[in-house]
Design a protein around this motif. Structure first.
Motif, PDB file in Angstrom:
ATOM      1  N   ILE A 110      30.603 -32.118  30.917  1.00  0.00           N
ATOM      2  CA  ILE A 110      29.145 -32.138  31.090  1.00  0.00           C
ATOM      3  C   ILE A 110      28.644 -30.755  31.494  1.00  0.00           C
ATOM      4  CG2 ILE A 110      27.279 -33.051  32.549  1.00  0.00           C
ATOM      5  CD1 ILE A 110      28.836 -35.745  32.491  1.00  0.00           C
ATOM      6  N   LEU A 111      29.335 -30.102  32.434  1.00  0.00           N
ATOM      7  CA  LEU A 111      28.932 -28.747  32.853  1.00  0.00           C
ATOM      8  C   LEU A 111      29.049 -27.751  31.704  1.00  0.00           C
ATOM      9  CD1 LEU A 111      30.437 -28.519  36.447  1.00  0.00           C
ATOM     10  CD2 LEU A 111      28.016 -28.593  35.801  1.00  0.00           C
ATOM     11  N   LEU A 112      30.099 -27.873  30.927  1.00  0.00           N
ATOM     12  CA  LEU A 112      30.275 -26.991  29.773  1.00  0.00           C
ATOM     13  C   LEU A 112      29.141 -27.183  28.770  1.00  0.00           C
ATOM     14  CD1 LEU A 112      32.025 -24.937  28.228  1.00  0.00           C
ATOM     15  CD2 LEU A 112      33.188 -26.886  27.196  1.00  0.00           C
ATOM     16  N   LEU A 113      28.810 -28.422  28.473  1.00  0.00           N
ATOM     17  CA  LEU A 113      27.706 -28.702  27.545  1.00  0.00           C
ATOM     18  C   LEU A 113      26.377 -28.191  28.101  1.00  0.00           C
ATOM     19  CD1 LEU A 113      28.630 -32.277  26.279  1.00  0.00           C
ATOM     20  CD2 LEU A 113      28.711 -30.135  24.988  1.00  0.00           C
ATOM     21  N   ALA A 114      26.165 -28.358  29.403  1.00  0.00           N
ATOM     22  CA  ALA A 114      24.930 -27.853  30.016  1.00  0.00           C
ATOM     23  C   ALA A 114      24.864 -26.333  29.902  1.00  0.00           C
ATOM     24  CB  ALA A 114      24.848 -28.291  31.477  1.00  0.00           C
ATOM     25  N   GLY A 115      25.983 -25.658  30.116  1.00  0.00           N
ATOM     26  CA  GLY A 115      26.013 -24.197  30.002  1.00  0.00           C
ATOM     27  C   GLY A 115      25.745 -23.716  28.588  1.00  0.00           C
ATOM     28  N   VAL A 116      26.371 -24.372  27.628  1.00  0.00           N
ATOM     29  CA  VAL A 116      26.162 -24.007  26.223  1.00  0.00           C
ATOM     30  C   VAL A 116      24.700 -24.243  25.826  1.00  0.00           C
ATOM     31  CG1 VAL A 116      26.754 -24.673  23.850  1.00  0.00           C
ATOM     32  CG2 VAL A 116      28.560 -24.337  25.541  1.00  0.00           C
TER      33      VAL A 116
END
Length: 169
Positions: free
Chosen positions: A39-45
Motif C-alpha cells: 500500500i505504501l509503495l502504491l501510494a508513493g508511486v
C-alpha cells in the motif's frame, strides 16, 4: 443445499472435523506488514505520478503562453503593414492607427517573450533575431510612410513593389 467438503483423498469430512484456517503469529505479522508495504509503495508511486503530471501540465501551459505571445508579436507586424498599405493606397491618415498600434505593441510583446523564455538561451537568441527582423520591417514601413508624406507617393510605392518588406516578413 449444503456443500460437501472432502479431504484430499476424496472422502467426505464431517463438519465437526473441519477447522478454520488460521495464520500463525509470524505469518500474520508478515502478511500485515507485506500488505502495508504494498500500500505504501502504491501510494508513493501515485504521488510521484501526480507530481510529474503537475509539472507536465505547467510546461504545457507555459508553452501555450509563449505561443500566444509569439502569435501576437507577429500579428503586431502584420497590423503595422496593413496600416501602412492602407495609407499608401488612400492617403487617409486613419489608416496609420493600426500601423502605430502594431509598432508600439511589437516592442512590448518582444519583452514579454524575453521574460517567458529567459531560462532558454536558444529562444533568447531567436527573439534577438526576431527583434532585428521586426525592427528592419518597421523601419521599412516608416520609410515608405515618410516618402508618401513628403509628396513622393510613387517612390514609396516603388519601395513596396521592390520587395524588401515581403522578404523581411
Amino acid at each position: 443445499m449444503r456443500e460437501i467438503v472432502t479431504a484430499q483423498d476424496g472422502t467426505p469430512v464431517a463438519e465437526t472435523e473441519r477447522r478454520p484456517y488460521r495464520l500463525s503469529g509470524p505469518r500474520r505479522l508478515a502478511a500485515t506488514l507485506g500488505s502495508a508495504a504494498v500500500i505504501l509503495l502504491l501510494a508513493g508511486v501515485t504521488w510521484l505520478a501526480v507530481q510529474r503530471s503537475r509539472e507536465s501540465t505547467g510546461w504545457v501551459r507555459h508553452t501555450y503562453r509563449v505561443t500566444v505571445v509569439l502569435g501576437r508579436t507577429v500579428s503586431d507586424l502584420v497590423d503595422a503593414e496593413t496600416g501602412q498599405r492602407g495609407y499608401l493606397l488612400t492617403g487617409d491618415e486613419r489608416y496609420l492607427a493600426p500601423y502605430r498600434q502594431g509598432a508600439a505593441r511589437f516592442a512590448h510583446d518582444l519583452e514579454a517573450l524575453r521574460g517567458l523564455t529567459r531560462d532558454n538561451p536558444r529562444q533568447q537568441a531567436r527573439i534577438g533575431q526576431m527583434q532585428r527582423l521586426g525592427t528592419a520591417k518597421l523601419n521599412e514601413l516608416s520609410r515608405t510612410i515618410r516618402l508618401y508624406q513628403q509628396g513622393q507617393a510613387d517612390a514609396s510605392r516603388a519601395v513596396v513593389r521592390s520587395g524588401p518588406g515581403e522578404r523581411l516578413m
